[in-house]
Design a protein around this motif. Sequence first.
Motif, PDB file in Angstrom:
ATOM      1  N   ARG A 153      54.956  36.129  68.261  1.00  0.00           N
ATOM      2  CA  ARG A 153      55.180  35.865  69.670  1.00  0.00           C
ATOM      3  C   ARG A 153      55.268  37.152  70.480  1.00  0.00           C
ATOM      4  O   ARG A 153      54.758  37.248  71.587  1.00  0.00           O
TER       5      ARG A 153
ATOM      6  N   TYR B 163      49.186  29.318  65.969  1.00  0.00           N
ATOM      7  CA  TYR B 163      48.584  28.370  66.895  1.00  0.00           C
ATOM      8  C   TYR B 163      49.151  28.574  68.309  1.00  0.00           C
ATOM      9  O   TYR B 163      48.412  28.548  69.287  1.00  0.00           O
ATOM     10  N   HIS B 164      50.443  28.781  68.389  1.00  0.00           N
ATOM     11  CA  HIS B 164      51.062  28.914  69.714  1.00  0.00           C
ATOM     12  C   HIS B 164      50.773  30.254  70.375  1.00  0.00           C
ATOM     13  O   HIS B 164      50.589  30.333  71.580  1.00  0.00           O
ATOM     14  N   TYR B 165      50.762  31.310  69.578  1.00  0.00           N
ATOM     15  CA  TYR B 165      50.706  32.638  70.198  1.00  0.00           C
ATOM     16  C   TYR B 165      49.406  33.380  69.957  1.00  0.00           C
ATOM     17  O   TYR B 165      49.175  34.409  70.562  1.00  0.00           O
TER      18      TYR B 165
ATOM     19  N   PRO C  73      46.437  25.293  74.145  1.00  0.00           N
ATOM     20  CA  PRO C  73      45.323  26.147  74.587  1.00  0.00           C
ATOM     21  C   PRO C  73      44.054  25.312  74.703  1.00  0.00           C
ATOM     22  O   PRO C  73      43.946  24.290  74.039  1.00  0.00           O
TER      23      PRO C  73
ATOM     24  N   THR D  62      38.386  25.038  71.607  1.00  0.00           N
ATOM     25  CA  THR D  62      37.207  25.890  71.460  1.00  0.00           C
ATOM     26  C   THR D  62      36.058  25.113  70.826  1.00  0.00           C
ATOM     27  O   THR D  62      34.959  25.621  70.715  1.00  0.00           O
TER      28      THR D  62
ATOM     29  N   HIS E 117      57.865  34.115  63.514  1.00  0.00           N
ATOM     30  CA  HIS E 117      57.600  33.689  64.888  1.00  0.00           C
ATOM     31  C   HIS E 117      57.854  34.801  65.880  1.00  0.00           C
ATOM     32  O   HIS E 117      57.094  35.011  66.812  1.00  0.00           O
TER      33      HIS E 117
ATOM     34  N   MET F  77      54.867  36.273  80.072  1.00  0.00           N
ATOM     35  CA  MET F  77      56.265  36.131  79.670  1.00  0.00           C
ATOM     36  C   MET F  77      57.029  37.398  80.017  1.00  0.00           C
ATOM     37  O   MET F  77      56.701  38.474  79.523  1.00  0.00           O
TER      38      MET F  77
ATOM     39  N   LEU G 121      67.454  29.660  63.208  1.00  0.00           N
ATOM     40  CA  LEU G 121      67.526  30.944  63.893  1.00  0.00           C
ATOM     41  C   LEU G 121      68.977  31.395  64.073  1.00  0.00           C
ATOM     42  O   LEU G 121      69.311  32.533  63.832  1.00  0.00           O
TER      43      LEU G 121
ATOM     44  N   SER H  25      59.101  24.775  63.472  1.00  0.00           N
ATOM     45  CA  SER H  25      59.265  25.860  64.440  1.00  0.00           C
ATOM     46  C   SER H  25      59.385  27.199  63.717  1.00  0.00           C
ATOM     47  O   SER H  25      59.474  28.232  64.346  1.00  0.00           O
ATOM     48  N   GLU H  26      59.410  27.182  62.390  1.00  0.00           N
ATOM     49  CA  GLU H  26      59.414  28.441  61.650  1.00  0.00           C
ATOM     50  C   GLU H  26      58.148  28.642  60.825  1.00  0.00           C
ATOM     51  O   GLU H  26      58.018  29.622  60.104  1.00  0.00           O
TER      52      GLU H  26
ATOM     53  N   PRO I  15      49.383  21.272  65.919  1.00  0.00           N
ATOM     54  CA  PRO I  15      50.749  20.727  65.865  1.00  0.00           C
ATOM     55  C   PRO I  15      50.806  19.219  66.149  1.00  0.00           C
ATOM     56  O   PRO I  15      51.734  18.549  65.721  1.00  0.00           O
TER      57      PRO I  15
ATOM     58  N   TRP J 108      55.519  24.544  76.308  1.00  0.00           N
ATOM     59  CA  TRP J 108      54.279  25.136  75.843  1.00  0.00           C
ATOM     60  C   TRP J 108      53.095  24.232  76.172  1.00  0.00           C
ATOM     61  O   TRP J 108      53.174  23.021  76.085  1.00  0.00           O
TER      62      TRP J 108
ATOM     63  N   GLY K  98      61.740  32.585  61.027  1.00  0.00           N
ATOM     64  CA  GLY K  98      62.154  32.954  62.375  1.00  0.00           C
ATOM     65  C   GLY K  98      61.638  34.350  62.722  1.00  0.00           C
ATOM     66  O   GLY K  98      61.214  34.622  63.851  1.00  0.00           O
TER      67      GLY K  98
ATOM     68  N   GLU L  69      66.185  23.949  72.348  1.00  0.00           N
ATOM     69  CA  GLU L  69      65.649  23.529  71.057  1.00  0.00           C
ATOM     70  C   GLU L  69      66.596  23.879  69.918  1.00  0.00           C
ATOM     71  O   GLU L  69      66.923  23.048  69.067  1.00  0.00           O
TER      72      GLU L  69
ATOM     73  N   ALA M  26      55.294  16.801  68.742  1.00  0.00           N
ATOM     74  CA  ALA M  26      55.126  17.804  67.694  1.00  0.00           C
ATOM     75  C   ALA M  26      55.439  19.231  68.117  1.00  0.00           C
ATOM     76  O   ALA M  26      55.880  20.025  67.326  1.00  0.00           O
ATOM     77  N   CYS M  27      55.211  19.554  69.382  1.00  0.00           N
ATOM     78  CA  CYS M  27      55.325  20.962  69.747  1.00  0.00           C
ATOM     79  C   CYS M  27      56.769  21.438  69.723  1.00  0.00           C
ATOM     80  O   CYS M  27      57.616  20.919  70.417  1.00  0.00           O
ATOM     81  N   PRO M  28      57.058  22.449  68.902  1.00  0.00           N
ATOM     82  CA  PRO M  28      58.437  22.907  68.810  1.00  0.00           C
ATOM     83  C   PRO M  28      58.855  23.831  69.954  1.00  0.00           C
ATOM     84  O   PRO M  28      60.003  24.179  70.057  1.00  0.00           O
ATOM     85  N   ILE M  29      57.927  24.235  70.790  1.00  0.00           N
ATOM     86  CA  ILE M  29      58.282  25.169  71.856  1.00  0.00           C
ATOM     87  C   ILE M  29      58.268  24.430  73.193  1.00  0.00           C
ATOM     88  O   ILE M  29      57.202  24.072  73.696  1.00  0.00           O
TER      89      ILE M  29
ATOM     90  N   PRO N 170      46.103  31.710  69.964  1.00  0.00           N
ATOM     91  CA  PRO N 170      45.295  30.497  69.970  1.00  0.00           C
ATOM     92  C   PRO N 170      43.808  30.726  69.767  1.00  0.00           C
ATOM     93  O   PRO N 170      43.124  29.818  69.329  1.00  0.00           O
ATOM     94  N   LEU N 171      43.308  31.890  70.045  1.00  0.00           N
ATOM     95  CA  LEU N 171      41.865  32.080  69.957  1.00  0.00           C
ATOM     96  C   LEU N 171      41.521  33.209  68.995  1.00  0.00           C
ATOM     97  O   LEU N 171      41.079  34.281  69.397  1.00  0.00           O
TER      98      LEU N 171
END
Lengths: 371, 105
Positions: free
Chosen positions: A43, A356-358, B101, B104, A39, A1, B3, A348-349, A337, B98, A36, B78, B92-95, A360-361
């Motif tokens: 992120r 989970y999004h940022y 992943p 695992t 996130h 990014m 936001l 989203s907040e 999600p 995206w 917000g 969004e 479901a994904c808000p981004i 992930p592992l």
Amino acid sequence: MKYLTEFRDGPAARSLAADIRRSVTRPWVLMEVCGGQTHSIIRNGIDQLLPPELELVHGPGCPVCVTPLELIDKALAIAARPGVIFCSFGDMVRVPGSEKDLFRVKSEGGDVRIVYSPLDALRLARQFPDREVVFFGIGFETTAPANAMALHLARREGLRNFSMLVSHVLVPPALEAILSSPTRRVQGFLAAGHVCSVMGYWQYPPIARQWSVPIVVTGFEPLDLLEGIRRAVRQLEAGRAEVENAYPRAVTEEGNRPAQALLAEVFEATDRAWRGIGVIPKSGWRLTEAYRPFDAEARFDVGAIRTVEPARCRAGEVLQGTLKPHQCEAFGKECTPRTPLGATMVSSEGACAAYYHYRPLPGAAGGGTDG
Amino acid sequence: MCLGVPGKVIEIYGESDGVRMGKVDFDGIRKDVCLAYLPDLAVGDYTIVHVGFAITKLDEASALESLRMFRELGLLDEELGQVDPAEQSPPACPIPGWQAPPSTA
Ligand code: SF4
């Protein structure tokens, strides 16, 4: 990014982070209140720029996440009625109720519409006078002025087919609830910038004094967050507990007076149940007497509701900052999600969604300083 | 949803029901926004908009910087409600953009 790299390598971020590292001499726990901000922190890896002594815990500032299950079940029951057009912000449609979500109600034939603003719902009510238009009015002090205006206009126009299912929550009582908890760890707060744009920050000095906590009004962009953290740490290290405004470009002490005036006309304080947390006294708004005819809960009798929370979901602990999302057994396995067990994985907040999004592992390389 | 996105006021008009409304430009996306809570806001000013309502004024430099962040993170559509979650499948994904992943398990 691209932005992320630019931000992290940027001289401003580096010098703020260095200043924080220099100031810290002992462990501190700070809470960012707004989802917000959570996130943005995860992120942008802001927590990973901080010294290990400094822990950020994520607060309950995700309105979708704290909306009580009972109210979501009521929303689902109302939305399924023939003749109803049920309007909601997009974040809400996948939040799991006891058995289904609004998206499912829609696929089963309910007229569920995602709107950007409560004024869109008002427009639908004007357009379809023979339908009942119901708006799911959730949120903190940031969305409340919009909902108040929709109600104000509906009343002025005498719109009889418009109503609102209201579940407004307020930040200051939530801070006090967190501070008075026997398991309290939080030593300082980053207050939610845009909540303060509306409400100002004149309510905070008594809280800072009573509980000896610094409260720093903070924006949600990466540099704003670092600046808020830097100021809170400076106060903690110096033994100060004051209210500071680190987001002056969007926040004044008095806030938005015209908005506060209409809020006082439309809403009054009430005890409110927060999902996963419990009832917090005077922590919400309900409609005042004059606006009660627009209360969807009173207009639609949906009978007795029996709520069932998924036993495995630990969103309550996540929302109170006592558990990090990836410490939950279900995280990333049963709960994603796409198959959320709790609202914190959908919104989203929500903190679970952010991890989970940022992140992930978790457990693998790069888990950060916050595990 | 909460936001708040900065944008530039490009037009101000009163709706028939007497509420001050305006058009606000968010990096090319234009929306009708209620300006009732900022009576002093003028054409050319920047403001932070929450769910269709201008809640606070902002200077131009800060607004442009914030907008850049929204754009680069792909959050603009969004936050402005341009993406209808009910139309997405799975939604479901808000981004936007995206990718899940790798599992695992
Ligand atoms: S990961 Fe899922 S199950 Fe676990 S606390 Fe978060 S929402 Fe609940």
